[in-house]
Design an enzyme around this catalytic site. Structure first.
Site, PDB file in Angstrom:
ATOM      1  N   SER A  37      65.187  32.315  30.998  1.00 19.45           N
ATOM      2  CA  SER A  37      65.424  31.702  29.693  1.00 19.45           C
ATOM      3  C   SER A  37      64.243  32.020  28.798  1.00 19.45           C
ATOM      4  CB  SER A  37      65.557  30.185  29.839  1.00 19.45           C
ATOM      5  OG  SER A  37      64.285  29.648  30.127  1.00 19.45           O
ATOM      6  N   LYS A  38      64.295  31.485  27.607  1.00 16.53           N
ATOM      7  CA  LYS A  38      63.232  31.757  26.632  1.00 16.53           C
ATOM      8  C   LYS A  38      61.849  31.410  27.182  1.00 16.53           C
ATOM      9  CE  LYS A  38      65.377  32.389  22.327  1.00 16.53           C
ATOM     10  NZ  LYS A  38      66.560  31.573  22.045  1.00 16.53           N
ATOM     11  N   ARG A  39      61.822  30.440  28.091  1.00 17.19           N
ATOM     12  CA  ARG A  39      60.531  30.039  28.655  1.00 17.19           C
ATOM     13  C   ARG A  39      59.816  31.201  29.342  1.00 17.19           C
ATOM     14  NH1 ARG A  39      60.736  27.134  32.966  1.00 17.19           N
ATOM     15  NH2 ARG A  39      62.976  27.364  33.158  1.00 17.19           N
TER      16      ARG A  39
END
Ligand code: GLU
Length: 485
Positions: free
Chosen positions: A253-255
């Site tokens: 994910s963006k993380r």
């Protein structure tokens, strides 16, 4: 066997991400490897979240990667239109059939009623699902609901007590209990079909033979299989490609850094590098080789080597693969990509003219072996731009305090001034002769010159750097460095 027809069917609800690009690539490779057709369909039935902007972003990302399609949006084809919102008549026809067969029914339950049912099931520890309140409405109940102004949805009647078996090309046999599915919505109250229904109608009418997509869709597949069965349609083959996990093993994910293809493009990764990297996310090459251009991928790709276990998105691996392509690239191509980065970092004003561009190409050639992506040019640009240098740290200062330094500098500047032409070759000659004439070892010459020209004890090769600086700038830099002692 009939011709292979595969598709990539993105929902245009955001920029193209790496995971979707990988699905597109695997479908594309499979089509090319089998001489089949690759279809690009836009699944835009989520009217609120879909946008033309996202669609354009997706198509541009695919084209940038070199993933082209034989049929679909922008290119057309015999099974169009290829955008779901333009296919509503086709869905309507299929809905009608399901309703007439009794395989689907109108449901008038309100949001509140559905929410209450959901909560009730959750509190009992059961899988939340629709329990079938509207399955067998009488004509009178229907009239009553209509009179209340309720707008119905259409639900698919999931058969009870059925084991839905899927033979997955990647995962093997997977089975689902139909009792846990619950009658699901196939057409919303505004007449727009839901994903699970539209996808079946489209894959059928577009004669798709293999549905290759991300593992996150595996739980949708039994619903789709039930619709195929109700309509008495042949099933395509299914293959669900593993999830992509971050290095910490949680879903990518963006993380974990950016997930959009455009982001990598903007950073100055080359499409060949990204394609090679994403091909290895879930596909294992047959031998030791890890670098694959598109043609080689087409030759080597097979579904048999698509792994069941999750792929891990490893940034270091990406940079390792990417740097291979940066090293191989034409310097002028890298120069073109470097321009916006250098402008943004303030090294370049405006667009370089022909001579400036030529200079920049030589500079890129001097540093391409150090870069994983072109954006990193800004970390090296200071070596090449500007007439002043700043001595960095005590090491640099110490180097310039050596006894031999004044003589080295003096002789170097003299020879530089006398040089007819500055090229890596002539500069190598100058450096050599300085050492020879002063009877000094290589390091005694290179180190002080390096520090005097850059302020630092490490950096690009002097014979590449000096021709780029030119006589005047090189001399000015040396003077500015020596003044700081
Ligand atoms: N529109 C779906 C998505 O973007 C595609 C699912 C499928 O390939 O069936 O996730």
């Amino acid at each position: 066997m009939s011709e292979v027809r595969v598709r990539y069917a993105p929902s245009p609800t955001g920029p193209q991400h790496i995971g979707g690009a990988r699905s597109a690539l695997f479908n594309f490779l499979y089509a090319r490897a089998t001489g089949g057709k690759f279809v690009l369909r836009i699944e835009d039935t989520d009217l609120e979240r879909s946008s033309r902007e996202s669609e354009e972003n997706i198509l541009a990302a695919l084209r940038w990667l070199g993933i082209t399609w034989d049929e679909g949006v922008q290119v057309g084809g015999p099974y169009g239109p290829y955008r779901q919102t333009e296919r509503l008549d086709t869905y309507r026809r299929h809905t009608q059939r399901l309703l007439e067969m009794g395989a689907a029914y109108y449901c008038y339950c309100s949001e509140e009623e559905l929410a209450a049912e959901r909560e009730e099931l959750i509190s009992r520890g059961e899988t939340p699902r629709y329990l079938g309140k509207c399955r067998n409405l009488t004509a009178e109940q229907v009239r009553e609901y209509e009179a209340q102004g309720r707008k119905p949805v259409v639900r698919f009647r999931v058969p009870d007590n059925q084991e839905v078996k899927i033979h997955d090309l990647v995962r093997g046999e997977v089975s689902f209990d139909s009792n846990l599915i619950g009658d699901f919505v196939i057409v919303k109250s505004d007449g727009i079909p839901t994903y699970n229904f539209a996808v079946v109608v489209d894959d059928t009418t577009m004669e798709i033979t293999h549905v290759l997509r991300g593992e996150e869709h595996l739980s949708n597949t039994p619903r789709q299989v039930l619709i195929y069965q109700a309509l008495n349609l042949p099933l395509p083959e299914f293959g669900h490609i593993s999830l992509i996990l971050g290095k910490d093993r949680s879903k990518m994910s963006k993380r974990h850094g950016s997930v959009s293809v455009a982001h990598y493009r903007e950073q100055g990764y080359l499409p060949e590098g990204i394609v090679n990297f994403i091909a290895l996310l879930g596909w294992a090459p047959p031998g030791e080789e890890e670098f694959f251009g598109m043609e080689e991928l087409i030759g080597a790709f097979s579904l048999a080597r698509v792994a069941k276990n999750p792929a891990v998105f490893d940034m270091d691996k990406l940079n390792y693969i990417s740097s291979h392509y940066i090293k191989e690239a034409e310097p002028s191509r890298l120069a073109e990509l470097a321009v916006p980065h250098l402008q943004q970092a303030g090294f370049l004003k405006g667009t370089p003219d022909a001579a400036g561009f030529e200079w920049l190409s030589v500079m890129m050639a001097a540093i391409q072996e150090y870069l994983a992506y072109v954006g990193q040019v800004v970390e090296y640009a200071r070596f090449f731009y500007g007439e002043e240098v700043m001595l960095q740290g005590s090491d640099a200062r110490e180097v310039l305090q050596g006894d031999q330094v004044p003589a080295v500098i003096e002789l170097f500047l003299k020879k530089l001034d006398e040089a007819v032409e500055l090229t890596p070759e002539t500069v190598k000659g100058i450096l050599k002769s300085v050492g020879k004439e002063l009877k000094l070892g290589g390091k005694q010459v290179f180190m002080p010159l390096r520090v005097a020209l850059t302020g630092e004890t490490q950096g690009p090769e002097l014979y590449n750097l000096i021709p780029l600086l030119g006589k005047r700038t090189a001399a000015k830099r040396v003077q500015s460095a020596m003044k700081q002692l």
